[in-house]
Design an enzyme around this catalytic site. Structure first.
Site, short mmCIF file in Angstrom:
data_model
loop_
_atom_site.label_atom_id
_atom_site.label_comp_id
_atom_site.label_asym_id
_atom_site.label_seq_id
_atom_site.Cartn_x
_atom_site.Cartn_y
_atom_site.Cartn_z
N ASP A 122 82.90 28.15 -25.10
CA ASP A 122 83.60 28.38 -23.83
C ASP A 122 85.07 28.00 -23.96
OD1 ASP A 122 81.16 29.11 -22.62
OD2 ASP A 122 80.65 27.01 -22.32
N GLN B 175 91.39 25.87 -35.01
CA GLN B 175 90.98 27.29 -34.93
C GLN B 175 91.67 28.11 -36.01
OE1 GLN B 175 91.50 28.86 -30.95
NE2 GLN B 175 89.31 28.64 -30.53
N GLY C 181 77.02 31.80 -31.86
CA GLY C 181 77.65 31.80 -30.54
C GLY C 181 78.40 33.07 -30.24
N GLU C 182 79.68 32.93 -29.91
CA GLU C 182 80.46 34.08 -29.46
C GLU C 182 81.78 34.21 -30.21
OE1 GLU C 182 82.48 35.54 -25.28
OE2 GLU C 182 80.47 34.79 -25.28
N SER D 262 83.10 32.62 -32.86
CA SER D 262 83.10 32.69 -34.33
C SER D 262 82.56 34.04 -34.81
CB SER D 262 82.30 31.54 -34.94
OG SER D 262 80.97 31.55 -34.48
C1 LIG Z 1 83.11 24.32 -36.54
C2 LIG Z 1 84.42 24.71 -35.93
C3 LIG Z 1 84.50 25.56 -34.85
N1 LIG Z 1 85.71 25.90 -34.32
C4 LIG Z 1 85.79 26.76 -33.14
C5 LIG Z 1 85.65 28.24 -33.41
C6 LIG Z 1 85.23 28.72 -32.02
O1 LIG Z 1 86.38 28.89 -31.21
C7 LIG Z 1 84.39 27.57 -31.50
C8 LIG Z 1 82.91 27.84 -31.62
O2 LIG Z 1 82.49 28.72 -30.64
P1 LIG Z 1 81.37 29.81 -30.84
O3 LIG Z 1 81.57 30.49 -32.10
O4 LIG Z 1 81.33 30.66 -29.62
O5 LIG Z 1 80.02 28.98 -30.99
P2 LIG Z 1 79.36 27.81 -30.09
O6 LIG Z 1 77.95 27.79 -30.42
O7 LIG Z 1 80.09 26.56 -30.33
O8 LIG Z 1 79.55 28.24 -28.61
C9 LIG Z 1 78.52 28.80 -27.83
O9 LIG Z 1 78.52 28.01 -26.67
C10 LIG Z 1 77.57 28.40 -25.71
C11 LIG Z 1 77.67 27.44 -24.54
C12 LIG Z 1 77.84 29.81 -25.27
O10 LIG Z 1 76.94 30.20 -24.33
C13 LIG Z 1 77.74 30.69 -26.48
O11 LIG Z 1 78.00 32.02 -26.12
C14 LIG Z 1 78.74 30.23 -27.51
O12 LIG Z 1 80.03 30.52 -27.05
O13 LIG Z 1 84.75 26.43 -32.24
C15 LIG Z 1 86.88 25.41 -34.86
O14 LIG Z 1 87.97 25.72 -34.37
N2 LIG Z 1 86.80 24.56 -35.92
C16 LIG Z 1 85.63 24.17 -36.48
O15 LIG Z 1 85.64 23.39 -37.46
#
Ligand SMILES: Cc1cn([C@H]2C[C@H](O)[C@@H](COP(=O)(O)OP(=O)(O)O[C@H]3O[C@@H](C)[C@H](O)[C@@H](O)[C@H]3O)O2)c(=O)[nH]c1=O
Length: 399
Positions: free
Chosen positions: A45, A282, A299-300, A302
Site C-alpha cells: 500500500d 525502492q 503482492g502488487e 513488486s
Molecule cells: C523487500 C523490499 C521491498 N521494497 C518495496 C517494493 C514495493 O514497493 C514494496 C512491496 O510491495 P508489494 O510488492 O506490493 O508486496 P507486499 O506483499 O509487501 O504488499 C502487499 O500488501 C497487501 C496489503 C496488498 O493487499 C497486496 O496487494 C500487496 O500490495 O516494498 C523495497 O523497497 N525494498 C525491499 O527491500
C-alpha cells in the site's frame, strides 16, 4: 519517523505562481494532490502510494502523502523525494496543521481507505477561485480480471459525511488499454539500460561469481519454498539466491532449520548459495530485479517492477480467505500469455492443487514471455498520464 521530505521550494513555487495568476487551476500544472494511505500489512500500500506521490512531484505537481504508519519509508525512501510532503496521519497535531495549511484540488483515497473527514470538508468547500475540488479518486488494487475494464472510471456519488454531494471516481490500475495502466517513471527504461550489474553487485557486497545464476526472492511463505531450495541445491547450474529482508528471509531460514535433508540445502553443500539482503530502498529494489536472471515477487508493486525489469518472473499472489486469488492469478497468467511450464510453476508456487513444484524454466521461454508482456505495456499510457488525463477531463466537464 518519516524522512524529511517536505519540499518547501516547490510549495513556494506553487504559492508564488498562485499569487501572480490568481488561481492554481489557471496554471494548468501545479495542482495539489493529497493521497491517503492506510498500511494494512506488508509494504504494497505504502509502496504504491509513495511511487505515485514521487511521480506526481516529478511531473511538477504538489503531492502530500497522508499515511497512518510512515515508518517503512525510512528504508523504502531514505532520501525522501523533492516535492512530496509526508503527513503522519496518526499524529493529531500534524493532521490539524495540514488541514489548516491548504485544501487539495485532487483527493486520492488509496485502496478504499477513508480520507481525513476534516480535509474532505475543506476539499468540498474549496472556492472555485482557488481551483475548487477537481477530482476525488478511489485508487483500487491491481488485477487482470475482466471486471477492471468495466469499473474503471465509473462515478460513485457520495451521500454521507462532509463530502456528501460530491462524486468519487473509481480508478483501476491494469494491464490493458481500457484500464488505468501501471505506474512507470518516464526515464525508467533509460535508467535500466544504463544499469551496470557487476558494479551494483559489488556495491551491495554480494559475492557473485561469473557463471552463477542470480535469483531474487521476495515472497510470503510459499508452500513450495523448501522444494525450490532443494531443487536449486541439486541443480548442476550454480545459483546465488538473493533473499529480501523480512518475511522472505524468515521463511527461508525456517525451511533450512526444518529441512529433513539439510545436507542438500545451503550450508551443507550443493549448487545453492544464499545472500540475505538488508531492506533496500525502492530504487535499489529495482536494481535487484534488473540484476537477476529470475525474480520471485509478491503482492502488487513488486510484480509491476518485475514486469518492467523484463526478466523471467514468478508471482506469489497475496492470499485471500475465499481463494479469490486463484481467479486473480489465472487472469494474470492469461494476460501474460504464460506458457504451460510457467503456468504450472505458478500454480505449485502458490499452492494450488497438489502438483509438486517443477524445476524453474525453461528460462529462455519465460524471458521471451516477460519481454513480450513488457513491450505491450510500454505501448500503453502509464498510470500517471491516465490519471492526469482523467482529472483534466473532469475539470473540463467531459467525463
Ligand atoms: C523487500 C523490499 C521491498 N521494497 C518495496 C517494493 C514495493 O514497493 C514494496 C512491496 O510491495 P508489494 O510488492 O506490493 O508486496 P507486499 O506483499 O509487501 O504488499 C502487499 O500488501 C497487501 C496489503 C496488498 O493487499 C497486496 O496487494 C500487496 O500490495 O516494498 C523495497 O523497497 N525494498 C525491499 O527491500
Amino acid at each position: 519517523m518519516a524522512p524529511a521530505s517536505i519540499a518547501s521550494s516547490r510549495v513556494l513555487v506553487c504559492a508564488e505562481a498562485t499569487a501572480k495568476t490568481g488561481t492554481l487551476a489557471a496554471m494548468g500544472t501545479c495542482t495539489q494532490w493529497d493521497i491517503f494511505c492506510k498500511v494494512i500489512d506488508n509494504h504494497g500500500d505504502l509502496g504504491v502510494c509513495w511511487r505515485l506521490a514521487c511521480q506526481l512531484a516529478s511531473a511538477g505537481e504538489h503531492a502530500r502523502l497522508w499515511v497512518d504508519d510512515p515508518t517503512a519509508l525510512n528504508w523504502m525512501a531514505p532520501a525522501g523525494c523533492d516535492g512530496v510532503q509526508v503527513i503522519d496521519w496518526s499524529d493529531t497535531e500534524a493532521v490539524r496543521r495540514a488541514v489548516a495549511d491548504s485544501a487539495p484540488h485532487v483527493l486520492i483515497e488509496a485502496f478504499g481507505c477513508d480520507p481525513e473527514p476534516e480535509l474532505v470538508a475543506r476539499f468540498a468547500q474549496a472556492p472555485a477561485a482557488e481551483g475548487g475540488p477537481q477530482a476525488w479518486i478511489n485508487l483500487e488494487y491491481l488485477s487482470a480480471e475482466p471486471y477492471v475494464e468495466k469499473l474503471h472510471r465509473l462515478p460513485s456519488p457520495v451521500f454521507k459525511g462532509p463530502g456528501a454531494g460530491l462524486t468519487k471516481r473509481f480508478f483501476y490500475p491494469g494491464f490493458t488499454p481500457a484500464t488505468g495502466g501501471l505506474l512507470r517513471e518516464p526515464d525508467l527504461m533509460a535508467r535500466q539500460e544504463r544499469f551496470d550489474r557487476a558494479h551494483w553487485l559489488e556495491a551491495q557486497q554480494i559475492p557473485w561469481q561469473e557463471g552463477e545464476r542470480l535469483v531474487s526472492l521476495f515472497c510470503y511463505e510459499p508452500p513450495a519454498l523448501a522444494a525450490l531450495l532443494t531443487q536449486l541445491a541439486a541443480d548442476p547450474v550454480p545459483t546465488r539466491l538473493l533473499v529480501t529482508a523480512g518475511r522472505a528471509a524468515r521463511a527461508v531460514q525456517a525451511c533450512i532449520s526444518n529441512a529433513e535433508a539439510p545436507d542438500r540445502l545451503p550450508g551443507g553443500g550443493g549448487s545453492l548459495s544464499i545472500s540475505y539482503l538488508p531492506y533496500l530502498s525502492q530504487t535499489d529494489f529495482d536494481h535487484l530485479l534488473w540484476a537477476c536472471d529470475l525474480n520471485f515477487v509478491r503482492g502488487e508493486d513488486s510484480l509491476v517492477r518485475a514486469l518492467w525489469a523484463g526478466a523471467p518472473l514468478v508471482w506469489q499472489i497475496y492470499p485471500q480467505d475465499d481463494d479469490a486469488h486463484h481467479v486473480k492469478l489465472n487472469a494474470w497468467l492469461d494476460w501474460l500469455g504464460a506458457p504451460p511450464s510457467l503456468r504450472l510453476f505458478h500454480h505449485a508456487w502458490n499452492g494450488f492443487g497438489d502438483s509438486p513444484l517443477p524445476p524453474p524454466g525453461p528460462l529462455d521461454a519465460w524471458r521471451e514471455t516477460a519481454r513480450a508482456a513488457r513491450d505491450r505495456l510500454l505501448a500503453q499510457d502509464d498510470l500517471l498520464a491516465q490519471l492526469r488525463h482523467l482529472v483534466r477531463q473532469l475539470v473540463a466537464g467531459k467525463s
